[in-house]
Design an enzyme around this catalytic site. Sequence first.
Site, PDB file in Angstrom:
ATOM      1  N   GLU A  48     -41.801   5.916 -17.433  1.00  0.00           N
ATOM      2  CA  GLU A  48     -41.839   5.117 -16.204  1.00  0.00           C
ATOM      3  C   GLU A  48     -41.803   6.123 -15.057  1.00  0.00           C
ATOM      4  O   GLU A  48     -40.755   6.617 -14.676  1.00  0.00           O
ATOM      5  CB  GLU A  48     -40.645   4.156 -16.155  1.00  0.00           C
ATOM      6  CG  GLU A  48     -40.732   3.119 -15.041  1.00  0.00           C
ATOM      7  CD  GLU A  48     -40.138   3.604 -13.735  1.00  0.00           C
ATOM      8  OE1 GLU A  48     -40.730   3.292 -12.683  1.00  0.00           O
ATOM      9  OE2 GLU A  48     -39.110   4.281 -13.756  1.00  0.00           O
ATOM     10  N   CYS A  82     -37.987   4.478  -6.589  1.00  0.00           N
ATOM     11  CA  CYS A  82     -39.243   4.847  -7.245  1.00  0.00           C
ATOM     12  C   CYS A  82     -40.440   4.041  -6.754  1.00  0.00           C
ATOM     13  O   CYS A  82     -41.582   4.477  -6.911  1.00  0.00           O
ATOM     14  CB  CYS A  82     -39.103   4.740  -8.758  1.00  0.00           C
ATOM     15  SG  CYS A  82     -38.649   3.097  -9.340  1.00  0.00           S
TER      16      CYS A  82
END
Length: 274
Positions: A48, A82
Amino acid sequence: VQMVNGAVAQKQALLRLRWDHIFYTGGAFVGKIVMKAAAEHLTPVTLELGGKSPAIVDAGVDIKVTAQRIAWGRFVNAGQTCIAPDYVICPGHLQTQLADALAQAVHSFYGPDPEASPDYCRIVNSRSTQRILEMLNKTKGGPTTVVRTCSTGKAFDDSANYIAPTLVEGCTLQDAVMQEEIFGPVLPILPVDDISQAIQIINEGEKPLALYVLSLIHISEPTRLLSISYAVFCLKKKKKQRTKNIIIKPKTTKTEYNIKKQKIDPTSQDVVKI
């Protein structure tokens, strides 16, 4: 479940072991190291990864509202999330107006001096602070760039891991802040001529984790060309004059999509498919 705290040496030791599955969240550089180490044991890996998630601002939007949304997403946790907008792409004639509105939004969130605000965070460590400051210092030399600190106080205090919310107007793809994910309270503004140029810029880079489109019109046909893994589109429906956030995830084929807002008809013009 056991948690291991440590730095590079501890991570390298863990990666030398044989695991059933490795899940890594972070940047692409370390992601490549993790995948290479996993290949030694043919260990399945889930990555990820963050990236330079763009926010495309189209002409005709409410600049004040748009700036508030982008500023909140960028500067919450001092930009250390993120899916934070990493840079803004907008028409050249809008960039100064948008930068002014972003600065005003920062002021409304954190006051005239964010360093004194209890809501404004610090950078996670000194290494990350120096990395961000180095990017800014290299960018300041650009012929078209203007670095604006959104604070009446200090621009930074590296001893306290503090960096004020900072805008970089007139960015180019060659500037240091456009070479890697910033992961900090710095927001470059990249002026373009049209949506096609914006699409080209995004597609020439690594896949972003998120894409934000702020527009009053349906950017349907050109947006189909974007090859991204995950997208958040902010579109405004003209009838009700309100913004809908639509999350679109590709499934097994290019025509299958998981639309989180169940009230939205998948055949509606409000849905942008990639």
